[in-house]
Design a protein around this motif. Structure first.
Motif, mmCIF file in Angstrom:
data_model
loop_
_atom_site.group_PDB
_atom_site.id
_atom_site.type_symbol
_atom_site.label_atom_id
_atom_site.label_comp_id
_atom_site.label_asym_id
_atom_site.label_seq_id
_atom_site.Cartn_x
_atom_site.Cartn_y
_atom_site.Cartn_z
ATOM 1 N N LEU A 459 0.831 -1.209 0.000
ATOM 2 C CA LEU A 459 0.000 0.000 0.000
ATOM 3 C C LEU A 459 0.863 1.256 0.000
ATOM 4 N N PHE A 460 1.959 1.235 0.763
ATOM 5 C CA PHE A 460 2.833 2.408 0.837
ATOM 6 C C PHE A 460 3.432 2.731 -0.524
ATOM 7 N N GLU A 461 3.827 1.687 -1.262
ATOM 8 C CA GLU A 461 4.527 1.908 -2.530
ATOM 9 C C GLU A 461 3.592 2.072 -3.719
ATOM 10 N N TYR A 462 2.351 1.541 -3.610
ATOM 11 C CA TYR A 462 1.462 1.578 -4.777
ATOM 12 C C TYR A 462 0.155 2.332 -4.538
ATOM 13 N N SER A 463 -0.205 2.535 -3.282
ATOM 14 C CA SER A 463 -1.435 3.280 -3.000
ATOM 15 C C SER A 463 -1.269 4.013 -1.674
ATOM 16 N N PHE A 464 -0.481 5.083 -1.709
ATOM 17 C CA PHE A 464 -0.145 5.781 -0.482
ATOM 18 C C PHE A 464 -1.381 6.350 0.215
ATOM 19 N N ARG A 465 -2.396 6.722 -0.558
ATOM 20 C CA ARG A 465 -3.629 7.251 0.055
ATOM 21 C C ARG A 465 -4.282 6.213 0.964
ATOM 22 N N LEU A 466 -4.351 4.972 0.479
ATOM 23 C CA LEU A 466 -4.935 3.915 1.296
ATOM 24 C C LEU A 466 -4.065 3.627 2.525
ATOM 25 N N PHE A 467 -2.753 3.613 2.333
ATOM 26 C CA PHE A 467 -1.855 3.389 3.468
ATOM 27 C C PHE A 467 -2.082 4.464 4.524
ATOM 28 N N ARG A 468 -2.141 5.685 4.073
ATOM 29 C CA ARG A 468 -2.313 6.805 5.005
ATOM 30 C C ARG A 468 -3.672 6.717 5.706
ATOM 31 N N TYR A 469 -4.674 6.274 4.981
ATOM 32 C CA TYR A 469 -6.017 6.172 5.557
ATOM 33 C C TYR A 469 -6.082 5.096 6.637
ATOM 34 N N PHE A 470 -5.490 3.907 6.360
ATOM 35 C CA PHE A 470 -5.592 2.774 7.282
ATOM 36 C C PHE A 470 -4.567 2.830 8.425
ATOM 37 N N PHE A 471 -3.362 3.302 8.124
ATOM 38 C CA PHE A 471 -2.278 3.180 9.096
ATOM 39 C C PHE A 471 -1.749 4.504 9.623
ATOM 40 N N GLY A 472 -2.118 5.601 8.999
ATOM 41 C CA GLY A 472 -1.575 6.885 9.417
ATOM 42 C C GLY A 472 -0.153 7.069 8.913
ATOM 43 N N PHE A 473 0.298 8.308 8.941
ATOM 44 C CA PHE A 473 1.668 8.574 8.476
ATOM 45 C C PHE A 473 2.166 9.853 9.133
ATOM 46 N N MET A 474 3.221 9.714 9.932
ATOM 47 C CA MET A 474 3.811 10.876 10.592
ATOM 48 C C MET A 474 4.650 11.657 9.585
ATOM 49 N N GLU A 475 4.409 12.927 9.511
ATOM 50 C CA GLU A 475 5.182 13.800 8.637
ATOM 51 C C GLU A 475 5.958 14.803 9.477
ATOM 52 N N VAL A 476 7.041 15.310 8.900
ATOM 53 C CA VAL A 476 7.793 16.388 9.529
ATOM 54 C C VAL A 476 7.751 17.581 8.594
ATOM 55 N N LYS A 477 7.110 18.661 9.030
ATOM 56 C CA LYS A 477 7.069 19.892 8.244
ATOM 57 C C LYS A 477 7.894 20.962 8.945
ATOM 58 N N PHE A 478 8.023 22.114 8.306
ATOM 59 C CA PHE A 478 8.918 23.146 8.807
ATOM 60 C C PHE A 478 8.198 24.479 8.877
ATOM 61 N N ASP A 479 8.538 25.243 9.923
ATOM 62 C CA ASP A 479 7.960 26.570 10.024
ATOM 63 C C ASP A 479 8.805 27.558 9.220
ATOM 64 N N GLU A 480 8.475 28.835 9.340
ATOM 65 C CA GLU A 480 9.167 29.846 8.539
ATOM 66 C C GLU A 480 10.635 29.992 8.907
ATOM 67 N N LYS A 481 11.039 29.474 10.078
ATOM 68 C CA LYS A 481 12.438 29.538 10.485
ATOM 69 C C LYS A 481 13.141 28.190 10.298
ATOM 70 N N ASN A 482 12.517 27.306 9.477
ATOM 71 C CA ASN A 482 13.081 25.994 9.185
ATOM 72 C C ASN A 482 13.216 25.110 10.419
#
Length: 492
Positions: A459-482
């Motif tokens: 699912l992660f490699e071929y259908s990331f939307r489904l992976f994210r829906y069923f298992f969740g996915f932690m992301e790291v984003k950045f603010d304006e000061k990186n």
């Protein structure tokens, strides 16, 4: 006398190298292009000084240079490029000076024990050299490993000097606020490994333990030790002939596909790390030979040498690392985070997937795919990966994780040289990890782990939307000061 000479040589080299960084980087804005270029130039100069120190002083200085030369993706690339030449061959003592080690330990002449003894060493490392010989009593051809004379006394003195030099380097870096780097962790890792290697009886014990663990495994051979002829500074063992694991042309000539040997090596280290918790931590090419399997000469067999330095993993730690690995390869980064905090790694957990699986924590690419140019550009642009942050990570990592990473990385290098795939290597590690996690559970638990692993990977490699829906996915984003901001895209 030699200890004083080494100190007089080491002190100005270390002091001037620290001054080189402090003086030439002062006033430059980090991470500007000018700063990065200057630091790369200084890295090369310092590495060349360390190479000189290693080759002229020998002993633990040579060992330290060898150690740094294997730390690809950890140490600055300039250090690795300059110091990797130390892997090929160490210093060698003349026969008359090295034979006294055996004669003093056993209170006899070397001719009383060996009917033949080659005066030219067949291998030389930082702490010892190896000679081919023939036992007088049995006529058996053996390899005799002899520690350099006076090495123990010299090592105690040199270790004291190195500790003081590191304290001095830390004082200067803090005094001038140079990136907050602490050299103490490297000192801890290196000294722990060195102390273990000085007692050759420990090497014999390690070898016998590994032989027992792999007694029903036909693809690995551990040379037999002749215990009655061995001491704390000398080991007499079965002589085994073979080609080095990095001699790809010889592997092709003897066995056809060189990847067969590297895949065996991956399997061996996967079992060491995840199942046995007894890990050989010095797997450079000189310590890994490949010979024809005695039961089928067309097939290769790995011969593992030099068992002086192992990392022993307590069962609780080993299982924690198994869960950490399984979480990384199934992209369960919330579990990676919780295990990392339990191990004391803290906020630097987000670099672990990059170190072990070559994926950033935000990446959605297939397992084993190389880091793309876009990812490198993004990481550098966001200042997420740099020497300072990797240095901080190393200061937080438990010693066991450092040694596991080093073992995995060296095996990965051997695999790449023979044309092996990174994905297959990571999958092999993952299967042994699941075997370890399933041990003691029901028959079906292992298959449940495997099924969940492949479902999440697919699912992660071929259908990331489904992976994210069923298992969740932690992301790291950045603010304006990186500055990094963690977000959970979905709740598992």
């Amino acid at each position: 006398m030699k200890g004083t000479t080494n100190t007089l040589r080491a002190v100005p080299i270390v002091a001037y190298s620290v001054y080189d960084y402090v003086h030439n980087l002062k006033g430059l804005t980090y991470p500007s292009e000018e700063y990065v270029q200057m630091r790369e130039t200084i890295n090369t100069r310092v590495a060349q000084r360390l190479l000189y120190l290693a080759t002229t002083s020998g002993g633990i200085y040579f060992k330290a240079g060898q150690y740094i030369g294997t730390l690809e993706r950890i140490a600055p690339k300039e250090y690795v490029e300059v110091l990797k030449v130390l892997q090929d061959r160490g210093p060698q003592l003349p026969y008359d000076k090295i034979k006294i080690v055996y004669e003093n330990d056993f209170k006899c002449k070397i001719e009383d024990v060996f009917s033949e003894f080659d005066k030219e060493a067949i291998a030389a490392a930082s702490l010892a050299q190896v000679h081919k010989a023939k036992l007088k009593a049995t006529g058996e051809t053996v390899a005799v490993k002899l520690q350099f004379p006076r090495l123990r006394m010299q090592t105690k003195y040199d270790l004291f000097v190195i500790r003081k030099l590191i304290d001095f380097a830390n004082y200067l870096t803090k005094r001038y606020n140079f990136d907050g780097i602490d050299f103490s962790k490297f000192n801890e890792h290196f000294q722990n490994s060195l102390v273990k290697e000085l007692d050759f009886k420990t090497e014999v014990v390690n070898a016998e333990r590994t032989r027992k663990q792999f007694e029903n495994y036909p693809n690995l051979h551990i040379p037999l030790n002749k215990v009655t002829y061995s001491s704390n500074r000398a080991i007499v063992m079965e002589y085994v002939d073979g080609v080095k694991i990095n001699d790809v042309e010889a592997l092709k000539e003897k066995f056809g596909d060189p990847k067969i040997a590297s895949e065996m090596l991956i399997d061996i280290f996967a079992k060491m790390i995840f199942n046995h918790g007894h890990v050989h931590c010095d797997a450079h090419p000189g310590n890994i030979l490949v010979r024809p399997n005695p039961k089928d000469s067309k097939k290769p067999q790995i011969v593992l040498l030099d068992h002086g330095f192992y990392c022993d993993l307590p069962d609780t730690f080993r299982l924690d690392f198994c869960n950490l690995w399984y979480s990384m390869v199934t992209m369960d980064y919330s579990t990676v985070k919780s295990i990392s905090f339990r191990l004391g790694i803290g906020e630097y957990y987000r670099y672990l997937p990059l170190l072990f699986t070559y994926r950033t924590i935000n990446a959605t690419k297939p397992l084993g795919a190389p880091v793309t140019k876009d990812e490198i550009h993004f990481l550098k642009g966001k200042d997420e990966v740099n020497f300072e942050k990797i240095s901080f990570l190393l200061q937080r990592l438990p010693s066991e994780v450092i040694f596991i990473f080093k073992a995995m990385h060296i095996v990965g290098v051997h695999n790449a040289r023979t044309g092996g795939q990174t994905r297959k290597r990571l999958l092999k590690f993952s299967y042994d990890c699941m075997d370890a996690l399933a041990h003691g559970h029901s028959f079906f638990y292992r298959y449940w782990l495997i099924a969940k692993f492949w479902l999440k990977l697919f699912l992660f490699e071929y259908s990331f939307r489904l992976f994210r829906y069923f298992f969740g996915f932690m992301e790291v984003k950045f603010d304006e000061k990186n500055r990094a901001i963690e977000e959970g895209a979905a709740v598992q």
